[in-house]
Design a protein around this motif. Structure first.
Motif, PDB file in Angstrom:
ATOM      1  N   VAL A  43       0.844  -1.207   0.000  1.00 37.65           N
ATOM      2  CA  VAL A  43       0.000   0.000   0.000  1.00 37.65           C
ATOM      3  C   VAL A  43       0.873   1.249   0.000  1.00 37.65           C
ATOM      4  O   VAL A  43       0.689   2.163  -0.802  1.00 37.65           O
ATOM      5  CB  VAL A  43      -0.948   0.001   1.226  1.00 37.65           C
ATOM      6  CG1 VAL A  43      -1.554   1.379   1.459  1.00 37.65           C
ATOM      7  CG2 VAL A  43      -2.048  -1.029   1.029  1.00 37.65           C
ATOM      8  N   LYS A  44       1.845   1.266   0.893  1.00 36.94           N
ATOM      9  CA  LYS A  44       2.720   2.441   0.989  1.00 36.94           C
ATOM     10  C   LYS A  44       3.437   2.701  -0.342  1.00 36.94           C
ATOM     11  O   LYS A  44       3.488   3.826  -0.838  1.00 36.94           O
ATOM     12  CB  LYS A  44       3.735   2.212   2.111  1.00 36.94           C
ATOM     13  CG  LYS A  44       4.913   3.141   2.107  1.00 36.94           C
ATOM     14  CD  LYS A  44       4.550   4.515   2.611  1.00 36.94           C
ATOM     15  CE  LYS A  44       5.689   5.487   2.384  1.00 36.94           C
ATOM     16  NZ  LYS A  44       5.555   6.719   3.079  1.00 36.94           N
ATOM     17  N   LEU A  45       3.997   1.643  -0.918  1.00 35.91           N
ATOM     18  CA  LEU A  45       4.743   1.831  -2.162  1.00 35.91           C
ATOM     19  C   LEU A  45       3.801   2.186  -3.317  1.00 35.91           C
ATOM     20  O   LEU A  45       4.157   2.966  -4.205  1.00 35.91           O
ATOM     21  CB  LEU A  45       5.529   0.558  -2.496  1.00 35.91           C
ATOM     22  CG  LEU A  45       6.576   0.127  -1.461  1.00 35.91           C
ATOM     23  CD1 LEU A  45       7.263  -1.159  -1.897  1.00 35.91           C
ATOM     24  CD2 LEU A  45       7.615   1.221  -1.253  1.00 35.91           C
ATOM     25  N   MET A  46       2.598   1.604  -3.295  1.00 27.11           N
ATOM     26  CA  MET A  46       1.637   1.892  -4.370  1.00 27.11           C
ATOM     27  C   MET A  46       1.216   3.353  -4.361  1.00 27.11           C
ATOM     28  O   MET A  46       1.060   3.972  -5.412  1.00 27.11           O
ATOM     29  CB  MET A  46       0.407   0.987  -4.226  1.00 27.11           C
ATOM     30  CG  MET A  46       0.644  -0.427  -4.746  1.00 27.11           C
ATOM     31  SD  MET A  46      -0.597  -1.620  -4.161  1.00 27.11           S
ATOM     32  CE  MET A  46      -2.112  -0.881  -4.716  1.00 27.11           C
ATOM     33  N   GLU A  47       1.024   3.913  -3.193  1.00 25.43           N
ATOM     34  CA  GLU A  47       0.578   5.314  -3.111  1.00 25.43           C
ATOM     35  C   GLU A  47       1.583   6.226  -3.819  1.00 25.43           C
ATOM     36  O   GLU A  47       1.215   7.051  -4.656  1.00 25.43           O
ATOM     37  CB  GLU A  47       0.440   5.740  -1.647  1.00 25.43           C
ATOM     38  CG  GLU A  47      -0.734   5.093  -0.941  1.00 25.43           C
ATOM     39  CD  GLU A  47      -0.705   5.269   0.572  1.00 25.43           C
ATOM     40  OE1 GLU A  47      -1.643   4.811   1.215  1.00 25.43           O
ATOM     41  OE2 GLU A  47       0.258   5.857   1.110  1.00 25.43           O
ATOM     42  N   ASN A  48       2.839   6.061  -3.477  1.00 23.09           N
ATOM     43  CA  ASN A  48       3.836   6.966  -4.050  1.00 23.09           C
ATOM     44  C   ASN A  48       4.182   6.612  -5.488  1.00 23.09           C
ATOM     45  O   ASN A  48       4.508   7.495  -6.288  1.00 23.09           O
ATOM     46  CB  ASN A  48       5.073   7.006  -3.145  1.00 23.09           C
ATOM     47  CG  ASN A  48       4.811   7.845  -1.898  1.00 23.09           C
ATOM     48  OD1 ASN A  48       3.848   8.601  -1.846  1.00 23.09           O
ATOM     49  ND2 ASN A  48       5.658   7.706  -0.899  1.00 23.09           N
TER      50      ASN A  48
ATOM     51  N   ILE B 211      -5.399  14.616 -14.555  1.00 22.52           N
ATOM     52  CA  ILE B 211      -3.970  14.636 -14.891  1.00 22.52           C
ATOM     53  C   ILE B 211      -3.248  15.542 -13.885  1.00 22.52           C
ATOM     54  O   ILE B 211      -3.740  16.628 -13.558  1.00 22.52           O
ATOM     55  CB  ILE B 211      -3.769  15.137 -16.335  1.00 22.52           C
ATOM     56  CG1 ILE B 211      -4.539  14.213 -17.309  1.00 22.52           C
ATOM     57  CG2 ILE B 211      -2.285  15.193 -16.705  1.00 22.52           C
ATOM     58  CD1 ILE B 211      -4.633  14.750 -18.733  1.00 22.52           C
ATOM     59  N   LEU B 212      -2.114  15.088 -13.411  1.00 23.86           N
ATOM     60  CA  LEU B 212      -1.338  15.901 -12.457  1.00 23.86           C
ATOM     61  C   LEU B 212      -0.551  16.979 -13.206  1.00 23.86           C
ATOM     62  O   LEU B 212      -0.664  17.105 -14.428  1.00 23.86           O
ATOM     63  CB  LEU B 212      -0.410  15.001 -11.650  1.00 23.86           C
ATOM     64  CG  LEU B 212      -1.110  14.026 -10.682  1.00 23.86           C
ATOM     65  CD1 LEU B 212      -0.075  13.190  -9.932  1.00 23.86           C
ATOM     66  CD2 LEU B 212      -1.994  14.756  -9.678  1.00 23.86           C
ATOM     67  N   ASN B 213       0.274  17.714 -12.483  1.00 26.09           N
ATOM     68  CA  ASN B 213       1.020  18.819 -13.090  1.00 26.09           C
ATOM     69  C   ASN B 213       2.380  18.389 -13.589  1.00 26.09           C
ATOM     70  O   ASN B 213       3.130  17.749 -12.847  1.00 26.09           O
ATOM     71  CB  ASN B 213       1.245  19.912 -12.056  1.00 26.09           C
ATOM     72  CG  ASN B 213      -0.045  20.577 -11.655  1.00 26.09           C
ATOM     73  OD1 ASN B 213      -0.905  20.834 -12.495  1.00 26.09           O
ATOM     74  ND2 ASN B 213      -0.194  20.838 -10.374  1.00 26.09           N
TER      75      ASN B 213
HETATM   76  N1  SAJ Z   1       5.099  16.978  -8.317  1.00 27.80           N
HETATM   77  C1  SAJ Z   1       4.917  17.237  -9.670  1.00 27.80           C
HETATM   78  N2  SAJ Z   1       3.641  17.301 -10.162  1.00 27.80           N
HETATM   79  C2  SAJ Z   1       2.551  17.114  -9.379  1.00 27.80           C
HETATM   80  C3  SAJ Z   1       2.738  16.827  -8.003  1.00 27.80           C
HETATM   81  C4  SAJ Z   1       4.034  16.773  -7.500  1.00 27.80           C
HETATM   82  O1  SAJ Z   1       5.865  17.420 -10.440  1.00 27.80           O
HETATM   83  O2  SAJ Z   1       1.431  17.202  -9.907  1.00 27.80           O
HETATM   84  C5  SAJ Z   1       6.453  16.898  -7.762  1.00 27.80           C
HETATM   85  C6  SAJ Z   1       6.708  17.918  -6.653  1.00 27.80           C
HETATM   86  O3  SAJ Z   1       7.088  19.163  -7.176  1.00 27.80           O
HETATM   87  C7  SAJ Z   1       7.833  17.238  -5.894  1.00 27.80           C
HETATM   88  C8  SAJ Z   1       7.495  15.749  -6.026  1.00 27.80           C
HETATM   89  O4  SAJ Z   1       6.616  15.652  -7.114  1.00 27.80           O
HETATM   90  O5  SAJ Z   1       9.092  17.481  -6.499  1.00 27.80           O
HETATM   91  C9  SAJ Z   1       6.884  15.102  -4.803  1.00 27.80           C
HETATM   92  O6  SAJ Z   1       5.971  15.954  -4.134  1.00 27.80           O
HETATM   93  P1  SAJ Z   1       4.619  15.478  -3.436  1.00 27.80           P
HETATM   94  O7  SAJ Z   1       3.988  16.615  -2.730  1.00 27.80           O
HETATM   95  O8  SAJ Z   1       3.754  14.800  -4.414  1.00 27.80           O
HETATM   96  O9  SAJ Z   1       5.058  14.326  -2.399  1.00 27.80           O
HETATM   97  P2  SAJ Z   1       6.049  14.216  -1.134  1.00 27.80           P
HETATM   98  O10 SAJ Z   1       7.221  13.406  -1.576  1.00 27.80           O
HETATM   99  O11 SAJ Z   1       6.298  15.507  -0.462  1.00 27.80           O
HETATM  100  O12 SAJ Z   1       5.148  13.342  -0.109  1.00 27.80           O
HETATM  101  C10 SAJ Z   1       4.628  12.077  -0.504  1.00 27.80           C
HETATM  102  C11 SAJ Z   1       3.155  12.002  -0.117  1.00 27.80           C
HETATM  103  N3  SAJ Z   1       2.520  10.899  -0.822  1.00 27.80           N
HETATM  104  C12 SAJ Z   1       1.454  11.055  -1.633  1.00 27.80           C
HETATM  105  O13 SAJ Z   1       0.955  12.119  -1.837  1.00 27.80           O
HETATM  106  C13 SAJ Z   1       0.926   9.826  -2.283  1.00 27.80           C
HETATM  107  C14 SAJ Z   1       3.025  11.889   1.375  1.00 27.80           C
HETATM  108  O14 SAJ Z   1       1.661  11.633   1.754  1.00 27.80           O
HETATM  109  C15 SAJ Z   1       3.867  10.766   1.921  1.00 27.80           C
HETATM  110  O15 SAJ Z   1       3.844  10.749   3.328  1.00 27.80           O
HETATM  111  C16 SAJ Z   1       5.320  10.965   1.513  1.00 27.80           C
HETATM  112  O16 SAJ Z   1       5.376  11.039   0.079  1.00 27.80           O
HETATM  113  C17 SAJ Z   1       6.100   9.785   2.046  1.00 27.80           C
HETATM  114  O17 SAJ Z   1       6.642   9.888   3.150  1.00 27.80           O
HETATM  115  O18 SAJ Z   1       6.093   8.743   1.424  1.00 27.80           O
END
Ligand code: SAJ
Length: 442
Positions: free
Chosen positions: A214-219, A258-260
């Motif tokens: 689950v944890k790895l899938m989220e990220n 779609i994300l950014n």
């Molecule tokens: N980013 C983009 N486009 C987007 C969203 C993010 O280019 O649409 C980039 C950001 O600029 C950044 C990177 O992705 O460089 C990561 O940023 P993030 O805000 O998406 O994530 P983290 O790494 O700060 O935190 C994540 C979170 N996971 C999810 O949102 C699924 C957080 O809940 C977790 O606790 C954390 O990883 C973790 O510890 O795993």
């Protein structure tokens, strides 16, 4: 299960907030870390990391007598392992011509080993560190079996990933949903009893390997989706389209989100965790692998865009605005902005960087400006790398009066095109080639 005393092993960004939150909720907590410096700092009521609300919580915990720190565990009802799982520096895996990163599990191994002398029948052990699938069952359980006790029979063993956002940790620890994966249902129940001490969000019980996945899938989900957004930005650039406009139109579809796109993916979670899947099953993960590659290559696309905006890079002065890995944080580690500055300098540009959250950051090979004005004064171009609120609020005509630059490159869609054009700037946005290639206009 009833918990009077617990040991939290690893007192970093996750372990320390977790330890002090348990202490604040009436549990006797021994925090354990290999660093004597960290132990001394904590026992004085000071902290070694920056996280809003943490210092007060630790001070209160020490004063209440519920929290102590030491370099070795002691007997306890439960042990929580919250140590780092970084990459191995010099070793890589290989499969069918691809090279992938490998997790360095040494801290988890030695944390598990440190528990061995203190583990007793009926105890609970919880791993929180982000880990490749099956780590709890195949790595931690066998280490603890050296005690002669069997996980799931003689003691409880569970995996419970942290899922909190830096900057919000103290609140999210309590409010977020918590997954507890047990090596047996009884282990999941024991873990659930422990975290119910303070977790107000939903507690979901499952098995240990599911919780790890689950944890790895989220990220990984997020990384793959950012990769497709980044690939769209390159396609839009090729076809004379503004990717930001295209995405906002596509997202009107009720089932599309779609994300950014952006300068790349930084931080120590999203750019790291997908590799744990690739390492565990390279034959099954071509999409995850290639998404990582796409995101890691995005800084090169930024440099191409800057080069096009300026004609060439040799001798050009560039003000790089923002070095944090994402908006409104002071965390510069694994930031794509850092790599972009180096790539620009490799091509002969002279870069001055300004990071409002860490103006004095000491980054190898990067020249930091003490102020925004200093960074932009002599610049030929402004390069926006992070969407900090502070940057969004800049006034284009005030900036125009302070800089020689009349070109700007926006990699995060942070600035309003027209406002900056009206102030005399030629605006280049990442993934926006609309005004540069003639497309029939409506
Ligand atoms: N980013 C983009 N486009 C987007 C969203 C993010 O280019 O649409 C980039 C950001 O600029 C950044 C990177 O992705 O460089 C990561 O940023 P993030 O805000 O998406 O994530 P983290 O790494 O700060 O935190 C994540 C979170 N996971 C999810 O949102 C699924 C957080 O809940 C977790 O606790 C954390 O990883 C973790 O510890 O795993």
């Amino acid at each position: 299960m009833n918990f009077q005393k617990i040991c939290v092993i690893g007192l970093g960004y996750i372990g320390l907030p977790t330890a002090s939150t348990f202490a604040a909720h009436g549990i006797n907590v021994l925090g354990v870390d290999v660093s004597q410096h960290i132990i001394d700092t904590l026992n004085k009521g000071e902290i070694h990391i920056h996280e809003p609300g943490l210092h007060d919580e630790v001070k209160k915990a020490i004063q209440s007598g519920n929290f102590r720190a030491a370099t070795k565990p002691e007997e306890a009802d439960a042990f929580i392992i919250a140590v780092p799982t970084p990459f191995q520096e010099n070793k890589f895996g290989e499969y069918n011509g691809i090279t992938y990163k490998l997790a360095d599990m040494r801290a988890v191994i030695s944390a598990a080993e440190s528990i061995i002398p203190f583990l007793r029948k009926g105890n609970l052990v919880v791993l929180e560190s982000t880990s490749p699938p099956r780590t709890t069952a195949d790595l931690v359980a066998p280490i603890l079996a050296r005690t002669g006790l069997v996980a799931g029979r003689d003691f409880h063993l569970a995996y419970s990933p942290e899922r909190v956002l830096p900057g919000q940790i103290m609140r999210e620890l309590i409010e977020n949903a918590r997954v507890i994966g047990g090596i047996t249902p009884e282990s999941a129940q024991a873990g659930s009893d422990l975290y119910a001490t303070f977790v107000k969000g939903q507690i979901i019980k499952t098995d240990a390997t599911t919780a790890e996945m689950v944890k790895l899938m989220e990220n990984t989900y997020r990384d793959v989706n950012i990769a497709i957004a980044n690939e769209f930005s390159r396609l839009a650039d090729k076809f004379g389209v503004d990717v930001w406009e295209a995405i906002s139109i596509a997202n009107l579809h009720p089932r599309v989100k779609i994300l950014n796109p952006g300068p790349g993916v930084g931080g120590h979670c999203i750019s790291v965790d997908p590799w744990f899947f690739v390492e565990s099953a390279p034959e099954l993960t071509p999409l995850i692998y290639h998404s990582r590659k796409v995101n890691d290559a995005q800084p090169h696309f930024v440099v191409d865009t800057v080069k096009r905006a300026l004609g060439s890079l040799g001798g050009k002065k560039i003000a790089a605005l923002g070095l944090a890995y994402k908006p409104d944080v002071d965390d510069l580690r694994e930031s794509p902005a850092n790599e972009i500055v180096h790539l620009l300098q490799d091509e002969g540009a002279q870069v001055k960087a300004w990071e409002p959250f860490k103006p004095n950051a000491n980054l190898a090979g990067i020249s930091m400006s003490p102020t925004l004005d200093d960074a932009i004064k002599e610049a030929d171009a402004l390069l926006l790398l992070v969407n900090h609120t502070e940057f969004k609020q800049l006034n284009p005509s005030e900036i125009a009066a302070k800089t020689k630059a009349r070109i700007l490159v926006d990699t995060v869609n942070g600035w309003n095109d027209n406002a900056w054009k009206n102030a005399g700037f030629a605006v280049f946005r990442l993934g926006d080639n609309k005004s540069k290639i003639e497309n029939p206009k409506p």
